[in-house]
Design an enzyme around this catalytic site. Structure first.
Site, PDB file in Angstrom:
ATOM      1  N   GLU A   1      -9.135  41.475 -18.813  1.00  8.02           N
ATOM      2  CA  GLU A   1      -8.242  40.652 -17.984  1.00  8.02           C
ATOM      3  C   GLU A   1      -8.942  39.356 -17.599  1.00  8.02           C
ATOM      4  O   GLU A   1     -10.103  39.376 -17.234  1.00  8.02           O
ATOM      5  CB  GLU A   1      -7.896  41.431 -16.691  1.00  8.02           C
ATOM      6  CG  GLU A   1      -7.390  42.835 -16.973  1.00  8.02           C
ATOM      7  CD  GLU A   1      -7.297  43.722 -15.719  1.00  8.02           C
ATOM      8  OE1 GLU A   1      -7.469  43.206 -14.600  1.00  8.02           O
ATOM      9  OE2 GLU A   1      -7.052  44.933 -15.890  1.00  8.02           O
TER      10      GLU A   1
ATOM     11  N   TYR B   1      -3.248  42.992 -10.111  1.00 11.72           N
ATOM     12  CA  TYR B   1      -4.127  43.540 -11.156  1.00 11.72           C
ATOM     13  C   TYR B   1      -4.559  44.978 -10.911  1.00 11.72           C
ATOM     14  O   TYR B   1      -5.357  45.512 -11.661  1.00 11.72           O
ATOM     15  CB  TYR B   1      -5.337  42.646 -11.399  1.00 11.72           C
ATOM     16  CG  TYR B   1      -6.234  42.428 -10.192  1.00 11.72           C
ATOM     17  CD1 TYR B   1      -6.921  43.486  -9.590  1.00 11.72           C
ATOM     18  CD2 TYR B   1      -6.418  41.159  -9.676  1.00 11.72           C
ATOM     19  CE1 TYR B   1      -7.751  43.278  -8.508  1.00 11.72           C
ATOM     20  CE2 TYR B   1      -7.248  40.936  -8.596  1.00 11.72           C
ATOM     21  CZ  TYR B   1      -7.905  42.002  -8.013  1.00 11.72           C
ATOM     22  OH  TYR B   1      -8.719  41.791  -6.940  1.00 11.72           O
TER      23      TYR B   1
ATOM     24  N   CYS C   1     -16.193  -7.497 -13.875  1.00  6.48           N
ATOM     25  CA  CYS C   1     -17.086  -8.581 -14.263  1.00  6.48           C
ATOM     26  C   CYS C   1     -16.216  -9.673 -14.883  1.00  6.48           C
ATOM     27  O   CYS C   1     -15.336  -9.390 -15.691  1.00  6.48           O
ATOM     28  CB  CYS C   1     -18.090  -8.056 -15.280  1.00  6.48           C
ATOM     29  SG  CYS C   1     -18.757  -9.319 -16.374  1.00  6.48           S
TER      30      CYS C   1
ATOM     31  N   LYS D   1     -18.854  36.421 -16.707  1.00  3.94           N
ATOM     32  CA  LYS D   1     -18.589  35.083 -16.174  1.00  3.94           C
ATOM     33  C   LYS D   1     -18.850  33.991 -17.217  1.00  3.94           C
ATOM     34  O   LYS D   1     -19.777  34.094 -18.028  1.00  3.94           O
ATOM     35  CB  LYS D   1     -19.494  34.815 -14.948  1.00  3.94           C
ATOM     36  CG  LYS D   1     -19.339  35.829 -13.829  1.00  3.94           C
ATOM     37  CD  LYS D   1     -18.044  35.659 -13.054  1.00  3.94           C
ATOM     38  CE  LYS D   1     -18.128  34.539 -12.052  1.00  3.94           C
ATOM     39  NZ  LYS D   1     -18.767  34.911 -10.789  1.00  3.94           N
TER      40      LYS D   1
ATOM     41  N   CYS E   1     -22.326  -9.198 -12.043  1.00  2.00           N
ATOM     42  CA  CYS E   1     -22.363  -8.162 -13.074  1.00  2.00           C
ATOM     43  C   CYS E   1     -23.810  -7.766 -13.381  1.00  2.00           C
ATOM     44  O   CYS E   1     -24.650  -8.637 -13.628  1.00  2.00           O
ATOM     45  CB  CYS E   1     -21.677  -8.692 -14.334  1.00  2.00           C
ATOM     46  SG  CYS E   1     -21.892  -7.603 -15.756  1.00  2.00           S
TER      47      CYS E   1
ATOM     48  N   GLU F   1      -4.736  38.816  -7.036  1.00  3.87           N
ATOM     49  CA  GLU F   1      -5.464  37.581  -6.757  1.00  3.87           C
ATOM     50  C   GLU F   1      -4.444  36.492  -6.426  1.00  3.87           C
ATOM     51  O   GLU F   1      -3.534  36.233  -7.210  1.00  3.87           O
ATOM     52  CB  GLU F   1      -6.277  37.197  -8.004  1.00  3.87           C
ATOM     53  CG  GLU F   1      -7.370  36.198  -7.761  1.00  3.87           C
ATOM     54  CD  GLU F   1      -8.668  36.816  -7.237  1.00  3.87           C
ATOM     55  OE1 GLU F   1      -8.727  38.058  -7.007  1.00  3.87           O
ATOM     56  OE2 GLU F   1      -9.633  36.051  -7.052  1.00  3.87           O
TER      57      GLU F   1
ATOM     58  N   CYS G   1     -24.504  -9.172 -17.181  1.00  3.30           N
ATOM     59  CA  CYS G   1     -24.525 -10.579 -17.572  1.00  3.30           C
ATOM     60  C   CYS G   1     -24.667 -11.538 -16.402  1.00  3.30           C
ATOM     61  O   CYS G   1     -24.818 -12.748 -16.611  1.00  3.30           O
ATOM     62  CB  CYS G   1     -23.268 -10.923 -18.370  1.00  3.30           C
ATOM     63  SG  CYS G   1     -21.782 -10.995 -17.344  1.00  3.30           S
TER      64      CYS G   1
ATOM     65  N   ASP H   1      -9.735  32.741 -10.455  1.00  3.46           N
ATOM     66  CA  ASP H   1     -10.638  32.259  -9.421  1.00  3.46           C
ATOM     67  C   ASP H   1      -9.803  31.928  -8.189  1.00  3.46           C
ATOM     68  O   ASP H   1      -9.397  30.798  -7.973  1.00  3.46           O
ATOM     69  CB  ASP H   1     -11.376  31.023  -9.935  1.00  3.46           C
ATOM     70  CG  ASP H   1     -12.598  30.729  -9.104  1.00  3.46           C
ATOM     71  OD1 ASP H   1     -12.955  31.575  -8.252  1.00  3.46           O
ATOM     72  OD2 ASP H   1     -13.197  29.662  -9.293  1.00  3.46           O
TER      73      ASP H   1
ATOM     74  N   CYS I   1     -20.290 -11.376 -21.660  1.00  2.00           N
ATOM     75  CA  CYS I   1     -20.988 -10.184 -21.170  1.00  2.00           C
ATOM     76  C   CYS I   1     -21.226  -9.220 -22.339  1.00  2.00           C
ATOM     77  O   CYS I   1     -20.277  -8.782 -23.009  1.00  2.00           O
ATOM     78  CB  CYS I   1     -20.153  -9.498 -20.088  1.00  2.00           C
ATOM     79  SG  CYS I   1     -20.919  -7.997 -19.452  1.00  2.00           S
TER      80      CYS I   1
ATOM     81  N   LYS J   1     -10.316  36.601 -15.309  1.00  2.00           N
ATOM     82  CA  LYS J   1     -10.714  36.707 -13.913  1.00  2.00           C
ATOM     83  C   LYS J   1     -10.257  35.447 -13.190  1.00  2.00           C
ATOM     84  O   LYS J   1     -10.845  34.385 -13.335  1.00  2.00           O
ATOM     85  CB  LYS J   1     -12.230  36.873 -13.790  1.00  2.00           C
ATOM     86  CG  LYS J   1     -12.657  37.102 -12.364  1.00  2.00           C
ATOM     87  CD  LYS J   1     -14.121  37.452 -12.274  1.00  2.00           C
ATOM     88  CE  LYS J   1     -14.528  37.704 -10.836  1.00  2.00           C
ATOM     89  NZ  LYS J   1     -14.329  36.534  -9.985  1.00  2.00           N
TER      90      LYS J   1
ATOM     91  N   SER K   1     -16.150  44.777  -4.792  1.00  2.00           N
ATOM     92  CA  SER K   1     -16.469  43.565  -5.541  1.00  2.00           C
ATOM     93  C   SER K   1     -16.901  44.006  -6.937  1.00  2.00           C
ATOM     94  O   SER K   1     -17.057  45.199  -7.193  1.00  2.00           O
ATOM     95  CB  SER K   1     -17.568  42.789  -4.845  1.00  2.00           C
ATOM     96  OG  SER K   1     -18.647  43.643  -4.585  1.00  2.00           O
ATOM     97  N   LEU K   2     -17.076  43.068  -7.822  1.00  2.00           N
ATOM     98  CA  LEU K   2     -17.440  43.407  -9.197  1.00  2.00           C
ATOM     99  C   LEU K   2     -18.862  42.953  -9.489  1.00  2.00           C
ATOM    100  O   LEU K   2     -19.293  41.907  -9.002  1.00  2.00           O
ATOM    101  CB  LEU K   2     -16.495  42.697 -10.176  1.00  2.00           C
ATOM    102  CG  LEU K   2     -15.028  43.115 -10.129  1.00  2.00           C
ATOM    103  CD1 LEU K   2     -14.177  42.152 -10.938  1.00  2.00           C
ATOM    104  CD2 LEU K   2     -14.866  44.539 -10.642  1.00  2.00           C
TER     105      LEU K   2
HETATM  106  C1  9MJ Z   1      -9.276  38.853 -10.933  1.00  2.00           C
HETATM  107  N1  9MJ Z   1      -9.967  38.188 -10.001  1.00  2.00           N
HETATM  108  O1  9MJ Z   1      -8.493  38.280 -11.675  1.00  2.00           O
HETATM  109  C2  9MJ Z   1     -10.129  42.237 -10.536  1.00  2.00           C
HETATM  110  N2  9MJ Z   1      -9.482  40.271 -11.016  1.00  2.00           N
HETATM  111  O2  9MJ Z   1     -10.585  44.577 -10.235  1.00  2.00           O
HETATM  112  C3  9MJ Z   1      -8.938  41.125 -11.944  1.00  2.00           C
HETATM  113  N3  9MJ Z   1     -10.206  40.970 -10.160  1.00  2.00           N
HETATM  114  C4  9MJ Z   1     -10.756  43.327  -9.851  1.00  2.00           C
HETATM  115  N4  9MJ Z   1      -9.353  42.353 -11.645  1.00  2.00           N
HETATM  116  C5  9MJ Z   1     -11.311  45.368  -9.383  1.00  2.00           C
HETATM  117  N5  9MJ Z   1      -8.142  40.792 -12.978  1.00  2.00           N
HETATM  118  C6  9MJ Z   1     -11.916  44.576  -8.475  1.00  2.00           C
HETATM  119  C7  9MJ Z   1     -11.564  43.267  -8.766  1.00  2.00           C
END
Ligand code: 9MJ
Length: 677
Positions: A121, A233, A434, A322, A416, A181, A419, A125, A440, A123, A89-90
């Protein structure tokens, strides 16, 4: 002579291989490069040929065949898959200071590294996945899971058409883990939710949840029906692989191998470059065709990454910067109903103030009474509120587990709240209204705000607060009263001195000179927005013709249906409206006279437009209407005769075609400028 029985097994095998290569190439061109090589029908024909061959010779079917994207039978459960290398995870950074601290830690650890370059890059979701290729062939895929072990989603990931089932290289590694992703593009998400809503089914709260739901379907046929996509990625474990020495080059390599890689990624030469990138992406974000929740910075040099290593679960060489959260939890203090210009009642939740998307939110819309009941929002509930970009904050949903005892459903008021006139709801309509009309105060207020707005009469300096004062003081009852304001009484209003009063009067004077289309828009006839007003103005040319028109003749205006035509005629038949219109003209509101346009006349006469992608400011229908109102024509596909391609977010293959044909491309801003002449 044709059909599979006519050829030998060897011939069939050869043809199957040919077809697979062909279909893989078509797929890559279509889904990854967005540059289709052949019409859909040709693809379908070849796919059918391969399906027929495989049906006749089942021994020829391979798991990587393009016929096998969908079709795996539902699984009873997801098997656990251990990743060869853990999926990390980051760490997060929520401010510039935290990003600078990250960079300082890196420089401290890498005593004499000199300048450190980063791969920046977006991120996405979505959901992190790991796809394993053995000898260049797609073999298995898993979710991130706990980072060590994920769930087997081999069949589900395969339904994503842009995922290469074979790496596009003659020398693939013996084994490689490709990380990326999975996400749901916004256009697909909106379509999915609109369809669900039409069927009265539950909608998804956000694209991430929709993507997660789609990927975790035990039946891959259900996944296949969901519009998922993938950005690669990075790589995890690799065996017998010659990989480049920089993250940015890995991204290029993944692209070469046939993956989609986010086109917004950039290599930057310092942390300053990262921060500039963050600002730029933050600005571009509302127009991106997918949802991102931040930006990832990765030390670009892989040797340096190895030197930095890991701290517990996250790499020291990367950080996620973020954006402020766009969703937050808060408590509903009250639900009130706001009355709009046409009397429509909009339920609004009054909230315990909460920070969302970088600002404090204390009100959120619930859109309409059906939406309120569907979400079952009650006073006292804990709700998720969302605010993205500059859109109006909305209540996404209730956390039912936190509902206190003794709450009651919110009812539509019978009268209403402003009014006291009866509230009515026409059959089959989501909107309750209304019935007070100009009696009104809320409707009067909204009518004036609309009348003065930029795309209507454009009265500079007449804002909401001032309108409130004008309505409350009784100085203004209808838009026509604006042109008879007594300067002395105006100056007596709060915060209004003589100077501002004379400035406002000047702006009102200036606004008298307008266009017929603006004037019609300003009247606020129900369902007549800017586009319809322009179409009516172009068709009738002057007010007298329009006022005398029957419903039938109003329906002759392009794109005006029976409901709008009835509204237009009813508006001018109403004695009070007619008196206001007369008084506006008597007060000096005027516009250049113009003969009714020929059906083919207008500033865009003879011009042909094609629309692609999602426009931010209007629906495609509205855009088409506005083009038509100016004499232009909208057609479905790009050809040598097309004059303009109007491009919104997430454009389709039409863009590449228009570029190839040298058709003039307009983004939405350029399109607006063209329409405004
Ligand atoms: C996303 N979510 O776009 C990573 N990520 O790299 C990109 N996630 C990532 N890189 C290492 N562009 C762990 C997660």
């Amino acid at each position: 002579m044709s059909g599979p029985d006519a050829i030998t097994l060897e011939g069939a095998a050869r043809r199957a291989m040919q077809l697979r290569e062909l279909l893989e190439r078509y797929n890559h061109r279509y889904y990854v490069l967005d540059q289709p090589e052949v019409p859909d029908a040709e693809y379908d024909l070849r796919l059918r040929e391969l399906q027929d061959l495989e049906a006749a010779y089942p021994e020829l079917v391979t798991p990587q065949s393009p016929t096998q994207r969908v079709g795996a039978t539902p699984a009873a459960a997801f098997a656990a898959v251990r990743h060869h290398l853990p999926m990390l995870s980051l760490d997060n950074a929520f401010s510039e200071e935290e990003v600078r601290a990250f960079d300082r830690r890196i420089h401290d650890r890498l005593a004499d590294a000199g300048a450190v370059r980063y791969s920046a890059e977006p991120k996405l979701d979505g959901l992190a996945v790991n796809a394993i290729y053995i000898d260049g062939v797609y073999a298995r895929a898993a979710t991130r899971g706990d980072g060590e072990t994920g769930e087997d989603i081999t069949a589900n990931l395969k339904t994503i058409r842009s995922l290469p089932l074979r790496l596009r290289t003659p020398h693939p590694p013996r084994l490689i883990e490709v990380r990326g992703e999975v996400y749901m593009p916004l256009a697909g998400f909106r379509r999915l939710n609109a369809d669900a809503q039409k069927r009265g089914e539950k909608t998804f709260v956000n694209p991430r949840n929709a993507a997660a739901g789609a990927l975790r379907q035990l039946d891959p046929r259900v996944s296949a029906a969901r519009p998922l996509d993938l950005f690669a990625y990075g790589v995890g474990f690799a065996e017998d692989a010659q990989l480049p020495e920089r993250q940015s080059e890995i991204l290029s390599l993944l692209r070469e191998w046939g993956f989609r890689v986010c086109p917004e990624t950039r290599a930057v030469d310092s942390i300053e470059g990262c921060l500039e990138y963050f600002a730029r992406i933050g600005e571009a974000r509302p127009g991106l065709p997918y949802q991102i929740d931040g930006v990832v910075y990765k030390v670009d040099e892989l040797v340096l990454q190895r030197e930095l290593g890991f701290a517990s679960r996250a790499p020291r060489w990367a950080i996620a910067h973020k954006f402020p959260a766009e969703e937050a939890l808060t408590i509903v203090r009250d639900v009130e109903f706001q009355v709009g210009r046409t009397g429509a009642l909009t339920p609004v939740a009054r909230l315990e103030p909460v920070a969302v998307g970088g600002v404090t939110v204390s009100n959120a819309t619930l859109h309409n009474i059906d939406e309120l009941h569907r979400k079952d929002v009650r006073v006292g509930d804990t709700v998720t509120v969302r605010r993205a970009g500059d859109v109006i904050p909305e209540v996404v949903g209730v956390i039912f587990a936190r509902r206190p005892d003794g709450t009651r459903p919110v009812e539509l008021p019978e009268v209403c709240p402003v009014c006291g006139s009866p509230v009515v709801r026409e059959a089959d309509q989501a909107v309750a209204r209304c019935t007070g009309g100009r009696r009104c105060a809320a409707q009067r207020r909204e009518e004036l705000i609309h009348f003065a707005s930029r795309r209507a009469l454009d009265i500079r300096g007449l804002g909401d607060k001032l309108v409130d004062q004008l309505v409350a003081s009784g100085l203004v009852h209808t838009p026509a009263d604006l042109f008879h304001l007594p300067a002395d009484r105006l100056a007596d209003l709060e915060r209004m001195g003589e100077k501002s009063a004379s400035k406002l009067l000047g702006a009102i004077e200036t606004a008298k000179k307008t266009t017929f289309a603006r004037f019609l828009n300003a009247l606020g006839i129900r369902d007549v927005g800017e586009a319809t007003a322009a179409a009516l103005a172009a068709h009738f040319g002057d007010l007298d013709h329009l006022r005398a028109a029957s419903e039938e003749s109003v329906r002759e205006v392009p794109d005006v249906g029976p409901v709008v035509a009835a509204n237009v005629v009813a508006y001018f038949r109403d004695a009070e409206n007619a008196a206001i219109v007369d008084r506006l003209i008597e007060s000096g509101v005027h516009w250049p006279a113009r003969p009714p346009a020929e059906r083919s006349g207008g500033p865009l006469a003879g011009k042909t437009f094609v629309l692609t992608g999602t426009l931010a400011r209007q629906s495609r229908e509205a855009a088409a209407e506005r083009i038509a109102a100016r004499g232009g024509k909208v057609v479905a596909s790009v050809s040598g005769r097309t004059n303009y391609l109007v491009v919104g977010a997430d454009p389709g293959s039409k863009l590449a075609k228009a570029q190839a044909l040298g058709v003039e491309i307009l983004d939405e801003a350029a399109f607006e400028r063209l329409l405004e002449g």
